[in-house]
Design a protein around this motif. Structure first.
Motif, short mmCIF file in Angstrom:
data_model
loop_
_atom_site.label_atom_id
_atom_site.label_comp_id
_atom_site.label_asym_id
_atom_site.label_seq_id
_atom_site.Cartn_x
_atom_site.Cartn_y
_atom_site.Cartn_z
N ARG A 4 47.89 -43.04 59.41
CA ARG A 4 46.66 -43.01 60.19
C ARG A 4 46.21 -44.44 60.52
O ARG A 4 45.82 -44.74 61.66
N ARG A 7 48.35 -45.99 63.18
CA ARG A 7 47.98 -45.51 64.52
C ARG A 7 46.75 -46.25 65.04
O ARG A 7 46.67 -46.61 66.22
N CYS A 10 47.88 -49.80 66.09
CA CYS A 10 48.67 -49.77 67.33
C CYS A 10 47.76 -49.57 68.54
O CYS A 10 47.98 -50.17 69.60
N LEU A 72 55.94 -44.98 63.21
CA LEU A 72 55.33 -43.84 63.88
C LEU A 72 56.35 -43.05 64.69
O LEU A 72 56.29 -41.81 64.75
#
Length: 270
Positions: A4, A7, A10, A72
């Motif tokens: 998480r 993410r 990113c 990911l």
């Protein structure tokens, strides 16, 4: 750190803005800023720096972004692979086939591969009793066997009954009978109990057995489906009245049918 947080980071790098990243992630900007700070504290480095009204990604941040993208992507691919296996779209299906039960196997394999080109099929041939042992050892997923068999903990689904034929060379109709199975196994029991065939000579390799018949050294008894797959030119086939053999699909009861096994069974039933 967890996926998480990767993410979150990113999104910040790709948007070049914490505000836009928060909007993209549908979360409050302070919460996103806090997550980025936690990552920096855990790693002991600065990942982003203020640059005028925007931000600048540090060298450490750039490297983390490269790794995060890979992680990911790997996580997404893993989710797809796991889902594909569950749904039977990919994976390995290990099929056990009795020596005398492979007549229609080629067509079934062709159809299975047509419908599911990404799966891997592994076919293991052997006597029914040996296949049951492999099934219990989880070395195969499903088996096509000849009844009768003695086995606990397996589900047996009858498929079809078919006649047996006496096969011999026209010049040697009284040669010694060689049974295509070993003593104590399904076909041997069928031949001895139903047909009253008594012989100590056995050969479970069908091609070798037909070679012995063709040379006049043997007479044998084979099911109809096996004969369809062999070159019987020049040999005599005599159907044995009221003599049948049953083929069955078996799998471990405790495991049930996997998605791939279910799809294989459906093809066999068609």
């Amino acid at each position: 750190m967890d996926l998480r947080q990767y993410r979150y980071f990113c999104a910040v790098v790709e948007e070049q803005s914490v505000t836009r990243a928060a909007e993209r992630l549908r979360m409050a900007q302070p919460a996103l800023t806090q997550q980025i700070r936690k990552m920096e504290e855990l790693l002991g480095v600065r990942l982003i720096e203020r640059a005028g009204r925007g931000i600048r990604i540090t060298a450490s941040g750039e490297r983390l972004y490269e790794r995060a993208v890979s992680l990911l992507r790997y996580e997404a691919e893993t989710r797809i692979e796991v889902s594909d296996i569950k749904e039977g779209r990919t994976g390995i299906l290990r099929i056990g086939v009795n020596t005398l039960s492979a007549g229609r196997l080629t067509g079934w394999v062709q159809e299975m591969k047509r419908r599911h080109p990404r799966i891997t099929l592994q076919i293991h041939q052997g006597e029914s009793a040996a296949l049951i042992d492999r099934l219990k050892d989880h070395a195969i997923d499903v088996a096509l066997v000849r009844l009768p068999i003695e086995a606990q903990g397996v589900t047996i689904e009858w498929m079809e009954e078919e006649p047996f034929y006496r096969v011999h060379h026209p010049d040697f109709p009284d040669a010694d009978v060689i049974i295509p199975s070993q003593e104590g196994l399904g076909v041997f029991q069928t031949l001895s109990q139903q047909f009253g065939v008594v012989s100590q000579e056995t050969c479970s390799d069908v091609l070798t057995l037909i070679g012995l018949v063709r040379s006049g050294q043997a007479v044998t008894l084979l099911p109809e489906s096996t004969l369809r797959e062999l070159d019987m030119t020049g040999l005599v086939r005599e159907r044995l009245p009221d003599a049948t053999s049953t083929t069955a699909l078996v799998w471990l009861t405790e495991d049930g049918q996997s998605a791939l096994t279910q799809q294989w069974v459906s093809i066999v039933h068609e």
